[in-house]
Design an enzyme around this catalytic site. Structure first.
Site, short mmCIF file in Angstrom:
data_model
loop_
_atom_site.label_atom_id
_atom_site.label_comp_id
_atom_site.label_asym_id
_atom_site.label_seq_id
_atom_site.Cartn_x
_atom_site.Cartn_y
_atom_site.Cartn_z
CG HIS A 67 -1.70 1.23 1.45
ND1 HIS A 67 -1.33 2.19 2.38
CD2 HIS A 67 -2.83 1.70 0.85
CE1 HIS A 67 -2.21 3.18 2.34
NE2 HIS A 67 -3.12 2.91 1.43
CD GLU A 70 -2.62 2.54 -3.60
OE1 GLU A 70 -3.00 1.57 -2.93
OE2 GLU A 70 -3.15 3.66 -3.52
CG HIS A 71 -0.31 6.18 -0.58
ND1 HIS A 71 -0.75 7.25 0.17
CD2 HIS A 71 -1.35 5.31 -0.62
CE1 HIS A 71 -1.99 7.03 0.57
NE2 HIS A 71 -2.37 5.86 0.12
CD GLU A 142 -4.95 6.16 3.77
OE1 GLU A 142 -4.99 4.97 3.45
OE2 GLU A 142 -4.39 7.03 3.06
#
Lengths: 432, 432
Positions: A67, A70-71, A142
């Site tokens: 993840h 991905e960012h 987040e």
């Protein structure tokens, strides 16, 4: 370029594996205005233990790397890929699951230019200590935000029960602690291992000319130099494939008003090939509808005696290496809800028998739902699960669903529902 | 049956007002598998003060009646309409807004049978004291659940600031107190007043044959007897059309981790006709993109100095009788966020001037987004706002958007942005 014609639906998929290994699929849709493109790396949050590209020793990377990567992919030295899409009139996005990372855009103009942006930004890693550090702050926030969400805690809670020693129990984004250990080197090892063209696929659906678009993609790929392909060496395997390690029950207290409960069911069946797996998945989807959909006697009884309410939902998730179902509701009767759901699951055989007259209707409704998805380029592309289901598209899913009989339901119920696979998780209000 | 051809998009809308007053629109989409139908009554949560059908005295009904009525319509003496759709392979749903109530289904089979179900259940009221009582419990729980949601509280909070004496400040579902006063008689008064065919419209999009479907609908309607039409006498008007009653600031404490802030902006312009209103709405949408979209200098600056984060969003809502915009983010700098947003709004003129080179790109992006919606039967039908925009369909919206120039932005900024229309609402963590 291969072409597979789905006569019944008046559609065709064009397929080609490029010389660098990238698998490309194109599905033109007549009369549509939009094109949707999704580029997927076969790399998700559970892939945290592997031998990096061109190395010999296995490493364990911090939870949340897929993840995080991905960012970071969107950010380049002097620009952000989001902005390039924006300037070309496209909407772009990305997401990471347990087993895949996907980058996507949709557009009504400049399809080929947007395709270049997509391929270029995903195939050009750029990580610095400074940008990694900044992202640790953003993703950390987040993660904390999700921790405030009782529904998310319920879901993560049941996963922790079902897979107490496996990476699925951890939030896909990792923890504030785990992501603090991510470095540019770890990102680069992960990138080199899993973002090889051989480990990726590109799916385009909607307004497109298959010949022109395929040759545009090839031209983009042929301009680039890729390191020699090497099959990723994942070292993931379930700690206990028999599911005897499932934790039967846990409970969490939060500051909420309505109690929430989830029953989880972990499956243990192994599959030889993706077609068998798809058949199993679709049969279980039907089985759960027979047992729990809102026309079932079970649902109506539990709704009327207030064991569940409109928040009731159930789902079956199947990914690379594991599968499970869950059933949840807000309810003032958490124990009763769990007992009832477990009773229904454990008496599946009688339930199926009693639903003999409903079965064809349920199957027709599910077929109708899948056929309806054919109108959505996004749904067709997002539903495509690559090797997991032997490359089956939505049209193949529909064809497989049609073959499923009520006898298949007895079979998958027997295989899926075992006492050791069942677990319960509660989120309880503080002031109760 | 009228036919309007949209050559550019290769689409046609067929329109007819039936003899009982029901307005019907059909938009066939070639190659699609699904049909989407939505039946709308021009009756929402703000319509709480009116002269009931065939009566003389105005009544004020409890807050939440329109939404309550929506829930109750599905339930009949011996069945539930949801189940009928289910058996016919359709998914159905309903929703209520400030100014409308809509009932919908989508299906890939039995279109005409499902259409009968839709028309029949919405045109056949059945309320008893017992079922009303039960629903008071169900909706009461729903209202309480929303109260736990900080984003919802933020939104309701800003509405309370912008419209302190008008019904928009109340949750569309009402309050636990207000719905406790609802009776079968109140539901029936509301039903008779606002569910007259003349006050409703039916929109179908997707797979359909216009001639066959229109004659099927007529046949359904001709079998029924309707009371004589009577234009609903609403007594709603804004307490203070000048917006001088706006409350500039309020704050709420909740048990959350990240602070949330919303800036609201209430417009006061009145419109002579729907076309003018649509032009205004689309110009404001563009204006807000110029000022705040993620390619704007404003956004990048505020993102980089951490005045806002990825949760930032803005929106413009225009309904019958009122319109407003809002801007929100999670942020540790709530005051700074509000100050910056207000500064940007109040210097809109300079901002537009500085964005002269970006304007065409922003307009193209917005056009692209609307054109993309043409692929979605749901979007086409849900976006249809009836009389509010002079019956404009999505295709008309696109045509109107094309005519908007940067000069229009100066004009709508001047009309929309006034100091007395601006307000701020905060949701603050307990432990800060």
């Amino acid at each position: 370029m291969d072409r597979e014609v789905y006569q019944k639906f008046n559609q065709s998929i064009y397929r080609e594996q490029l010389s660098n290994g990238l698998k490309v699929q194109l599905l033109p849709m007549e009369g549509y205005h939009k094109t949707y493109a999704i580029l997927t790396a076969d790399f998700g949050s559970i892939d945290n233990h592997f031998i990096p590209y061109h190395q010999k020793e296995a490493i364990t990377v911090p939870d949340g790397v897929a993840h995080f990567l991905e960012h970071k992919m969107f950010e380049k030295k002097d620009h952000d890929a989001f902005d390039l899409f924006g300037k070309l009139g496209a909407d772009s996005n990305a997401f990471t699951s347990f087993t895949q990372t996907s980058y996507l855009f949709s557009t009504t103009s400049n399809l080929h230019e947007n395709l270049d942006v997509l391929l270029d930004f995903v195939q050009d890693p750029y990580f610095t200590s400074e940008t990694v550090k900044k992202e640790q702050g953003i993703i950390g926030q987040e993660i904390q935000m999700y921790e405030d969400d009782p529904s998310w805690r319920l879901y993560l809670g049941i996963l922790g029960n079902l897979y107490p020693k496996d990476p699925m129990r951890i939030d896909i984004a990792g923890t504030v602690e785990s992501i603090s250990h991510i470095t540019p080197e770890i990102l680069m090892d992960s990138y080199r291992t899993f973002y090889q063209p051989t480990n990726m696929n590109l799916f385009l659906v909607g307004r497109l000319d298959p010949e022109e678009t395929m040759s545009w993609i090839k031209q983009n790929q042929e301009q680039k130099i890729f390191a020699p392909a090497e099959t990723p060496q994942r070292l993931f395997s379930l700690n206990d494939p028999t599911a005897h390690d499932v934790i039967p029950f846990r409970s969490l207290t939060m500051d909420i008003v309505r109690p929430k409960v989830m029953v989880g069911l972990r499956g243990t069946k192994q599959f030889d090939d993706g077609k068998e797996r798809l058949h199993y998945k679709l049969a279980i989807d039907l089985l759960l509808d027979v047992l729990f959909d809102d026309t079932s006697d079970n649902y109506l009884r539990l709704y009327n005696n207030e064991t569940l309410d409109d928040t009731f939902s159930y789902n079956f998730e199947m990914q690379r290496g594991f599968h499970f179902a869950y059933f949840s509701s807000d309810t003032d009767q958490m124990e009763r809800f769990a007992d009832e759901v477990i009773d229904i699951l454990e008496s599946a055989d009688q339930q199926i028998e009693a639903a003999r007259t409903r079965f064809e209707g349920i199957k027709k409704a599910e077929l109708g739902r899948l056929i309806g998805l054919l109108d959505s380029p996004e749904a067709i592309a997002n539903r495509y699960a690559g090797d997991l289901f032997a490359g089956a598209s939505l049209m193949d899913e529909i064809a497989t669903l049609e073959t499923i009989t009520i006898d298949d339901l007895y079979q998958v119920a027997k295989e899926f529902i075992t006492p050791q696979g069942i677990s319960v998780y509660q989120v309880v209000p503080q002031h109760q």
